[in-house]
Scaffold this active site. Sequence first.
Site, mmCIF file in Angstrom:
data_model
loop_
_atom_site.group_PDB
_atom_site.id
_atom_site.type_symbol
_atom_site.label_atom_id
_atom_site.label_comp_id
_atom_site.label_asym_id
_atom_site.label_seq_id
_atom_site.Cartn_x
_atom_site.Cartn_y
_atom_site.Cartn_z
ATOM 1 N N TYR A 109 0.841 -0.965 -0.103
ATOM 2 C CA TYR A 109 -0.095 -0.129 0.024
ATOM 3 C C TYR A 109 0.785 1.179 0.250
ATOM 4 C CZ TYR A 109 -3.159 3.644 1.779
ATOM 5 O OH TYR A 109 -3.861 4.663 1.611
ATOM 6 N N GLU A 197 -3.655 7.421 -4.063
ATOM 7 C CA GLU A 197 -3.423 6.281 -3.335
ATOM 8 C C GLU A 197 -3.442 5.065 -4.050
ATOM 9 O OE1 GLU A 197 -7.199 4.595 -1.570
ATOM 10 O OE2 GLU A 197 -5.997 4.551 0.430
#
Length: 398
Positions: A109, A197
């Site tokens: 991530y 993101e």
Amino acid sequence: MNIHEYQSKAILRSYGVNVPTGKPAFSVEEAVENARELGTDTVVVKAQIHAGGRGKAGGVKVVHSLEAVEKAAEELLGKVLITHQTGPAGKRVNRLLIEAGAAIKKEYYLSFVIDRQTARIVMMGSEEGGMEIEKVAAEMPDKILKEYIDPAVGLLPFQANRMAYGMHFPHDSVRKATKLMMNLYRAFVGKDCSLAEINPLVVTEDAEVMALDAKLNFDDSALFRHPDLEELRDETEEDPKERRAAKAGLNYVNLGGDVACMVNGAGLAMATVDIIKYYGGEPANFLDVGGDSTPEKIAEAFRIMLDGGQAKGIFVNIFGGINKCDLVAEGIVDAAKMISEDGKSLPVPVVVRLEGTNVERGREILQDTPIANVIMAPTMEGGAETIVRLVKEADGRA
Ligand code: ADP
Ligand code: MG
């Protein structure tokens, strides 16, 4: 403002961020054509909606033949996808992304957001990629690493390095990971993002580092600097009432309930939403009409609130500072004129609490032109209680 994954990936690609080859498709034929052009063994068919959680909801299909691409595209196009981010109504899939399948070794991530406390951009990374980051944050907070970025010098290579090692990238991928971080940061600043993101960022079997998903949000206040971004707007993804309100210069957020409110000042608007909740009502919206409201603007606010039958009652809560109570009263009278044939009624009960500049004149206007369904409230509490009760009565819930 939000954009689709394929649009975000095109922007990231232009900043040198490694993303899979792919193209959008608006029809089944186009999906198959794109897949043929790709020519890869594995093709991923991805629903394009402004929400995440598509994988778990069946919106991402990994397939191995053109027939399977066709089947997946047929299944997804036109379907309403319900994910944990769409709310119960879901979102209709009108576009697909057809991209090359990656041989994933591990998912990570990576994101950039603006941290309010430090007033800096923060880079966050985790080796727990692919899953919901909120869950990682709640259950394993130490698995999320952070680098705060000094705006004067930007993201420094040693910070990217520290992040890449902290996230435990394999040694032969560290340099590629840091390069991707530096490029993603440049994209974030260059496009005035509020969020970038990548979940998942992956390392592939042949040690490539690649963004398999991409979500960019842009700062609306900076959009005037990016006319190219404005073109990426997909109006079908936006709440029609919010769009209409934005055009009228109203600060409106749809909250889904049935007790509408019209307030001046963002603080008072939030307090009004709270007090409606406190008395057991479900707010339909947040609406700050601002300090410069004209009767036309107030009337447009009424039309937006009443559109589609969402509001079963309206609470007007005005503290006239810069705004003048008489203009708000005129707006209510105008709204009634425009909405009803006789010009003297409104379709749902309206409770009005006026206080402040020209309040006497405002009350006079409403008394001189009596409009059916308008009730004056002496206090904010009393007004909130009354409108919630009236909406419940109208609904047979009282
Ligand atoms: P969402 O976050 O909405 O669920 P993602 O784009 O993250 O959608 O896709 C979900 C999962 O599908 C990813 O975690 C990844 O495992 C897989 N996936 C997505 N794109 C690809 C791709 N190009 N190649 C291989 N797998 C992919
Ligand atoms: Mg994702």
